[in-house]
Design an enzyme around this catalytic site. Structure first.
Site, PDB file in Angstrom:
ATOM      1  N   ASP A  43     -14.362   6.374  -3.581  1.00 40.42           N
ATOM      2  CA  ASP A  43     -13.841   6.028  -4.405  1.00 40.42           C
ATOM      3  C   ASP A  43     -14.634   6.608  -6.012  1.00 40.42           C
ATOM      4  OD1 ASP A  43     -11.959   4.345  -3.902  1.00 40.42           O
ATOM      5  OD2 ASP A  43     -13.239   2.770  -3.638  1.00 40.42           O
ATOM      6  N   ALA A  71     -14.796  -1.851  -6.219  1.00 39.03           N
ATOM      7  CA  ALA A  71     -14.745  -0.914  -7.043  1.00 39.03           C
ATOM      8  C   ALA A  71     -15.471  -0.672  -8.178  1.00 39.03           C
ATOM      9  CB  ALA A  71     -13.164  -1.226  -7.692  1.00 39.03           C
ATOM     10  N   GLY A 122     -17.038  -6.016  -8.372  1.00 40.63           N
ATOM     11  CA  GLY A 122     -16.685  -5.685  -6.994  1.00 40.63           C
ATOM     12  C   GLY A 122     -16.909  -4.503  -6.533  1.00 40.63           C
ATOM     13  N   SER A 163      -0.644   4.106   0.508  1.00 40.10           N
ATOM     14  CA  SER A 163      -1.488   5.238   1.047  1.00 40.10           C
ATOM     15  C   SER A 163      -1.014   5.915   2.177  1.00 40.10           C
ATOM     16  CB  SER A 163      -2.585   4.784   1.352  1.00 40.10           C
ATOM     17  OG  SER A 163      -3.498   4.369   0.493  1.00 40.10           O
ATOM     18  N   LYS A 168     -13.838  -3.663   1.856  1.00 38.83           N
ATOM     19  CA  LYS A 168     -14.762  -2.711   1.704  1.00 38.83           C
ATOM     20  C   LYS A 168     -16.522  -3.053   1.906  1.00 38.83           C
ATOM     21  CE  LYS A 168     -11.774  -0.399  -1.524  1.00 38.83           C
ATOM     22  NZ  LYS A 168     -11.525   0.191  -2.853  1.00 38.83           N
ATOM     23  N   LEU A 207      -7.939   0.914 -13.460  1.00 39.53           N
ATOM     24  CA  LEU A 207      -7.949   1.329 -11.953  1.00 39.53           C
ATOM     25  C   LEU A 207      -6.727   0.595 -11.285  1.00 39.53           C
ATOM     26  CD1 LEU A 207     -11.441   1.342 -10.538  1.00 39.53           C
ATOM     27  CD2 LEU A 207     -10.423   2.826 -11.983  1.00 39.53           C
ATOM     28  N   ASN A 241     -15.078   2.955   1.456  1.00 34.22           N
ATOM     29  CA  ASN A 241     -13.406   3.192   1.527  1.00 34.22           C
ATOM     30  C   ASN A 241     -12.781   3.826   2.413  1.00 34.22           C
ATOM     31  OD1 ASN A 241     -14.034   5.357   0.131  1.00 34.22           O
ATOM     32  ND2 ASN A 241     -12.186   5.462  -1.061  1.00 34.22           N
ATOM     33  N   GLY A 277     -15.639  -6.049 -14.218  1.00 37.01           N
ATOM     34  CA  GLY A 277     -15.686  -6.340 -12.797  1.00 37.01           C
ATOM     35  C   GLY A 277     -16.830  -5.886 -12.292  1.00 37.01           C
ATOM     36  N   THR A 334     -17.754 -13.698 -12.704  1.00 35.91           N
ATOM     37  CA  THR A 334     -18.816 -14.244 -12.202  1.00 35.91           C
ATOM     38  C   THR A 334     -20.307 -13.491 -12.577  1.00 35.91           C
ATOM     39  OG1 THR A 334     -17.505 -14.629 -10.105  1.00 35.91           O
ATOM     40  CG2 THR A 334     -19.880 -15.278  -9.812  1.00 35.91           C
ATOM     41  N   SER A 384       0.825  -1.270   0.054  1.00 34.80           N
ATOM     42  CA  SER A 384       0.051   0.027   0.221  1.00 34.80           C
ATOM     43  C   SER A 384       0.952   1.373  -0.024  1.00 34.80           C
ATOM     44  CB  SER A 384      -0.893  -0.103   1.402  1.00 34.80           C
ATOM     45  OG  SER A 384      -1.595   1.259   1.340  1.00 34.80           O
TER      46      SER A 384
HETATM   47  P1  ATR Z   1     -12.511  -4.688  -5.272  1.00 36.62           P
HETATM   48  O1  ATR Z   1     -13.096  -4.076  -3.848  1.00 36.62           O
HETATM   49  O2  ATR Z   1     -11.248  -4.022  -5.221  1.00 36.62           O
HETATM   50  O3  ATR Z   1     -13.495  -4.499  -6.270  1.00 36.62           O
HETATM   51  P2  ATR Z   1     -13.494  -7.464  -5.040  1.00 36.62           P
HETATM   52  O4  ATR Z   1     -15.053  -7.052  -4.679  1.00 36.62           O
HETATM   53  O5  ATR Z   1     -12.890  -8.692  -4.535  1.00 36.62           O
HETATM   54  O6  ATR Z   1     -12.596  -6.304  -4.907  1.00 36.62           O
HETATM   55  O7  ATR Z   1     -13.650  -7.334  -6.669  1.00 36.62           O
HETATM   56  C1  ATR Z   1     -12.508  -7.910  -7.399  1.00 36.62           C
HETATM   57  C2  ATR Z   1     -13.061  -8.068  -8.930  1.00 36.62           C
HETATM   58  O8  ATR Z   1     -12.164  -8.617  -9.846  1.00 36.62           O
HETATM   59  C3  ATR Z   1     -14.453  -8.857  -9.129  1.00 36.62           C
HETATM   60  O9  ATR Z   1     -14.993  -8.564 -10.179  1.00 36.62           O
HETATM   61  C4  ATR Z   1     -13.685 -10.102  -9.589  1.00 36.62           C
HETATM   62  O10 ATR Z   1     -14.486 -11.340 -10.308  1.00 36.62           O
HETATM   63  P3  ATR Z   1     -15.427 -12.267  -9.562  1.00 36.62           P
HETATM   64  O11 ATR Z   1     -16.579 -11.422  -9.211  1.00 36.62           O
HETATM   65  O12 ATR Z   1     -15.755 -13.195 -10.506  1.00 36.62           O
HETATM   66  O13 ATR Z   1     -14.556 -12.769  -8.392  1.00 36.62           O
HETATM   67  C5  ATR Z   1     -12.663  -9.645 -10.485  1.00 36.62           C
HETATM   68  N1  ATR Z   1     -11.482 -10.560 -10.592  1.00 36.62           N
HETATM   69  C6  ATR Z   1     -10.442 -10.665  -9.707  1.00 36.62           C
HETATM   70  N2  ATR Z   1      -9.573 -11.945 -10.195  1.00 36.62           N
HETATM   71  C7  ATR Z   1      -9.733 -12.085 -11.509  1.00 36.62           C
HETATM   72  C8  ATR Z   1      -9.362 -12.951 -12.262  1.00 36.62           C
HETATM   73  N3  ATR Z   1      -8.232 -13.732 -12.223  1.00 36.62           N
HETATM   74  N4  ATR Z   1     -10.111 -12.964 -13.612  1.00 36.62           N
HETATM   75  C9  ATR Z   1     -11.072 -12.356 -13.696  1.00 36.62           C
HETATM   76  N5  ATR Z   1     -11.734 -11.476 -13.096  1.00 36.62           N
HETATM   77  C10 ATR Z   1     -11.224 -11.305 -11.747  1.00 36.62           C
END
Ligand code: ATR
Length: 282
Positions: A102, A131, A129, A17, A66, A222, A87, A127, A153, A15
């Site tokens: 964020d 972020a 998640g 930060s 988060k 990001l 965050n 993504g 997913t 980190s």
């Molecule tokens: P953050 O708070 O940083 O967004 P998070 O909630 O863990 O962290 O989300 C991580 C994101 O990266 C998710 O969209 C995750 O996909 P899943 O929902 O399928 O888990 C994605 N991600 C992480 N590793 C990945 C990988 N190897 N391939 C594809 N997507 C990935």
């Protein structure tokens, strides 16, 4: 009394930060220490109890807490409630309030560094998640014409797309046939996954195949370490404009700094310290 603020996450080894927040606090001569609180799962609630003490101003919250932290605060700012992730924690007279900076940090970087106005534009978010949620709600709030969420997913993408309505939102998994169409017609691609991050299991990987990267779009990653990620390198190869994640990291931190201290954040000091810290951990 020296006041404390810090970052809660796990692991925290890389980190930056603490480096750029402390530089800003010192620049303004504030008697505040910014610490790294590497917190194993199961210890977060305990730490957050301590943060209600008078010496604590609050904290930054990062991966993977988060969403967990959201359930442990006394109150939530409206934007953080909508996004479903926080965050930033602020200690207001013994009560912990959760914020999401964020979203604001992302928008400021997008507009000021990327020269991009989201209104009426089509965006693709990689993504689903925490972020990605901040980014998607920020774009929706700015009047983006459509948002396609692509996530490994599918269920997570579906849930987010559902919440974004009435904005036109689509959920896709990477192998879906609609992916090429969504990317081909978009103005902005934002990588909100951790794929490509240095020191991670996906270091050196890109979340998108080069041939899918739209040359007409702004490609925004990001991920800030490395500064030129495999996605950005591929995007440049395709002729697309690119933006890295460091500006958002600093802008979200600046917004948090203002919440803790009530003082305007010295942005240039923060940006310089962040760049230097990044060179050290690279
Ligand atoms: P953050 O708070 O940083 O967004 P998070 O909630 O863990 O962290 O989300 C991580 C994101 O990266 C998710 O969209 C995750 O996909 P899943 O929902 O399928 O888990 C994605 N991600 C992480 N590793 C990945 C990988 N190897 N391939 C594809 N997507 C990935």
């Amino acid at each position: 009394m020296t006041r404390l603020v810090g970052v809660i996450g796990h692991p925290l080894g890389h980190s930056i930060s603490p480096a750029f927040q402390q530089a800003a606090l010192d620049h303004l001569g504030l008697d505040i220490r910014y610490q790294a609180w590497d917190t194993p799962p199961g210890q977060v609630a305990n730490l957050m109890l301590r943060l209600r003490g008078p010496e604590h101003l609050g904290a930054s919250v990062t991966v993977p807490y988060k969403e967990v932290a959201l359930g442990l605060v006394d109150d939530l700012d409206g934007l953080a409630r909508r996004i479903g992730a926080i965050n930033t924690l602020v200690n207001r007279e013994g009560k912990l309030i959760g914020y999401n900076t964020d979203a604001g940090g992302f928008l400021r970087a997008l507009k000021e560094e990327g020269g991009f106005q989201p209104r009426g534009r089509r965006a693709v978010v990689l993504g689903a998640g925490g972020a990605a949620r901040a980014v998607a709600f920020a774009l929706a709030g700015e009047g983006a014409a459509s948002i396609a969420i692509i996530n490994r997913t599918r269920e997570r993408a579906l849930a987010l797309a559902e919440e974004l309505r009435p904005v036109e939102a689509q959920a896709l998994a990477p192998q879906d046939p609609g992916v090429a169409r969504a990317l081909g017609g978009c103005h902005l691609v934002v990588n909100c996954t951790s794929v490509g991050m240095r020191h991670s299991s996906t270091e050196g990987e890109s979340p998108l195949k080069a041939e899918l990267i739209p040359p007409q779009a702004l490609v925004y990653d990001l991920v800030y370490n490395p500064p030129l990620t495999p996605l950005l390198r591929a995007a440049q190869g395709r002729g697309a404009r690119t933006l890295g994640g460091l500006a958002m990291l600093v802008y979200q931190g600046a917004e948090a700094f203002q919440l803790w201290t009530g003082r305007e954040a010295p942005l240039e000091v923060m940006m310089r310290a962040a760049r230097e810290a990044l060179e050290r951990v690279a």
